[in-house]
Design a protein around this motif. Sequence first.
Motif, PDB file in Angstrom:
ATOM      1  N   UNK A 214      -6.212   5.985  13.250  1.00 39.98           N
ATOM      2  CA  UNK A 214      -6.237   6.276  11.820  1.00 39.98           C
ATOM      3  C   UNK A 214      -5.996   4.969  11.077  1.00 39.98           C
ATOM      4  N   UNK A 215      -6.927   4.640  10.191  1.00 36.31           N
ATOM      5  CA  UNK A 215      -6.794   3.435   9.382  1.00 36.31           C
ATOM      6  C   UNK A 215      -6.495   3.849   7.948  1.00 36.31           C
ATOM      7  N   UNK A 216      -5.508   3.207   7.370  1.00 34.97           N
ATOM      8  CA  UNK A 216      -5.164   3.458   5.969  1.00 34.97           C
ATOM      9  C   UNK A 216      -5.310   2.128   5.226  1.00 34.97           C
ATOM     10  N   UNK A 217      -6.251   2.124   4.273  1.00 35.34           N
ATOM     11  CA  UNK A 217      -6.520   0.893   3.530  1.00 35.34           C
ATOM     12  C   UNK A 217      -6.781   1.221   2.052  1.00 35.34           C
ATOM     13  N   UNK A 218      -6.076   0.596   1.105  1.00 37.79           N
ATOM     14  CA  UNK A 218      -4.890  -0.218   1.337  1.00 37.79           C
ATOM     15  C   UNK A 218      -3.661   0.666   1.508  1.00 37.79           C
ATOM     16  N   UNK A 219      -2.693   0.197   2.228  1.00 38.41           N
ATOM     17  CA  UNK A 219      -1.465   0.969   2.423  1.00 38.41           C
ATOM     18  C   UNK A 219      -0.622   0.931   1.152  1.00 38.41           C
ATOM     19  N   UNK A 220       0.024   2.068   0.890  1.00 35.83           N
ATOM     20  CA  UNK A 220       0.877   2.182  -0.297  1.00 35.83           C
ATOM     21  C   UNK A 220       2.266   2.656   0.134  1.00 35.83           C
ATOM     22  N   UNK A 221       3.294   2.323  -0.626  1.00 33.24           N
ATOM     23  CA  UNK A 221       4.654   2.760  -0.249  1.00 33.24           C
ATOM     24  C   UNK A 221       4.761   4.277  -0.071  1.00 33.24           C
ATOM     25  N   UNK A 222       3.992   5.028  -0.836  1.00 32.99           N
ATOM     26  CA  UNK A 222       4.001   6.484  -0.706  1.00 32.99           C
ATOM     27  C   UNK A 222       3.416   6.986   0.602  1.00 32.99           C
ATOM     28  N   UNK A 223       2.778   6.091   1.343  1.00 30.04           N
ATOM     29  CA  UNK A 223       2.238   6.474   2.653  1.00 30.04           C
ATOM     30  C   UNK A 223       3.324   6.493   3.719  1.00 30.04           C
ATOM     31  N   UNK A 224       4.493   5.996   3.408  1.00 32.48           N
ATOM     32  CA  UNK A 224       5.594   5.962   4.371  1.00 32.48           C
ATOM     33  C   UNK A 224       5.958   7.380   4.769  1.00 32.48           C
ATOM     34  N   UNK A 225       5.785   7.678   6.043  1.00 31.21           N
ATOM     35  CA  UNK A 225       5.992   9.030   6.572  1.00 31.21           C
ATOM     36  C   UNK A 225       5.795   8.962   8.081  1.00 31.21           C
ATOM     37  N   UNK A 226       5.979  10.095   8.729  1.00 31.58           N
ATOM     38  CA  UNK A 226       5.637  10.200  10.147  1.00 31.58           C
ATOM     39  C   UNK A 226       4.224  10.753  10.257  1.00 31.58           C
ATOM     40  N   UNK A 227       3.409  10.119  11.056  1.00 29.87           N
ATOM     41  CA  UNK A 227       2.021  10.540  11.251  1.00 29.87           C
ATOM     42  C   UNK A 227       1.851  11.099  12.663  1.00 29.87           C
ATOM     43  N   UNK A 228       1.310  12.314  12.717  1.00 34.18           N
ATOM     44  CA  UNK A 228       1.053  12.972  13.993  1.00 34.18           C
ATOM     45  C   UNK A 228      -0.445  13.082  14.216  1.00 34.18           C
ATOM     46  N   UNK A 229      -0.887  12.755  15.410  1.00 29.53           N
ATOM     47  CA  UNK A 229      -2.240  13.126  15.771  1.00 29.53           C
ATOM     48  C   UNK A 229      -2.177  14.411  16.586  1.00 29.53           C
ATOM     49  N   UNK A 230      -3.252  15.160  16.541  1.00 29.50           N
ATOM     50  CA  UNK A 230      -3.325  16.427  17.255  1.00 29.50           C
ATOM     51  C   UNK A 230      -4.724  16.603  17.795  1.00 29.50           C
ATOM     52  N   UNK A 231      -4.828  17.347  18.872  1.00 28.51           N
ATOM     53  CA  UNK A 231      -6.132  17.541  19.503  1.00 28.51           C
ATOM     54  C   UNK A 231      -6.250  18.963  20.003  1.00 28.51           C
TER      55      UNK A 231
END
Lengths: 111, 113
Positions: free
Chosen positions: B75-92
């Motif tokens: 997962x690419x996040x561009x541009x990153x922002x302070x509000x993006x600070x979190x835990x990111x889970x991938x799922x399949x």
Amino acid sequence: EADIYQTPRYLVIGTGKKITLECSQTMGHDKMYWYQQDPGMELHLIHYSYGVNSTEKGDLSSESTVSRIRTEHFPLTLESARPSHTSQYLCASRDLGNTIYFGEGSWLTVV
Amino acid sequence: DQQVKQNSPSLSVQEGRISILNCDYTNSMFDYFLWYKKYPAEGPTFLISISSIKDKNEDGRFTVFLNKSAKHLSLHIVPSQPGDSAVYFCAATPSGSARQLTFGSGTQLTVLP
């Protein structure tokens, strides 16, 4: 935007008490799920339902029970809460495109 | 045996830069992949998904890349922002399965201002 609601959000109860965590969704989804997550850990499936009157146990053994009498409602019950049940419980439903939407979660603390 | 692995428990990125979150899977039956973001004390929020018939899916600042031969997605996040600070889970999941959505253990992203 998913419309799935959980109550209560936070609950502290004594050992031995019976508790029901409510979950409702307004999207008409047939498939619904309960996950359990301890802080910093993975989400684990504890119950799921294909539709009304269908419930199955998930991958993680749980002493909780669920019911699915109506499509929109999927409550989870603990008959006798114990401190080991302290966790976050997440309800979810799945659309036809395989995306799962979560409620905001219920934090349960058993003292 | 973890079928979905996020090997980086945490990632720090400067605001405005790219965040790249990685996920590996082992089950060949998985053909639909999702990313979720989770703030403390809230439920996971769906971000973006990708089917195995594609190798890229884009939604605003979020792009997911799938490399089926390597059983790897990012997962690419561009541009990153302070509000993006979190835990990111991938799922399949195998798309035909009603019950099986397997989550990784999550990556804590911190975007520094």
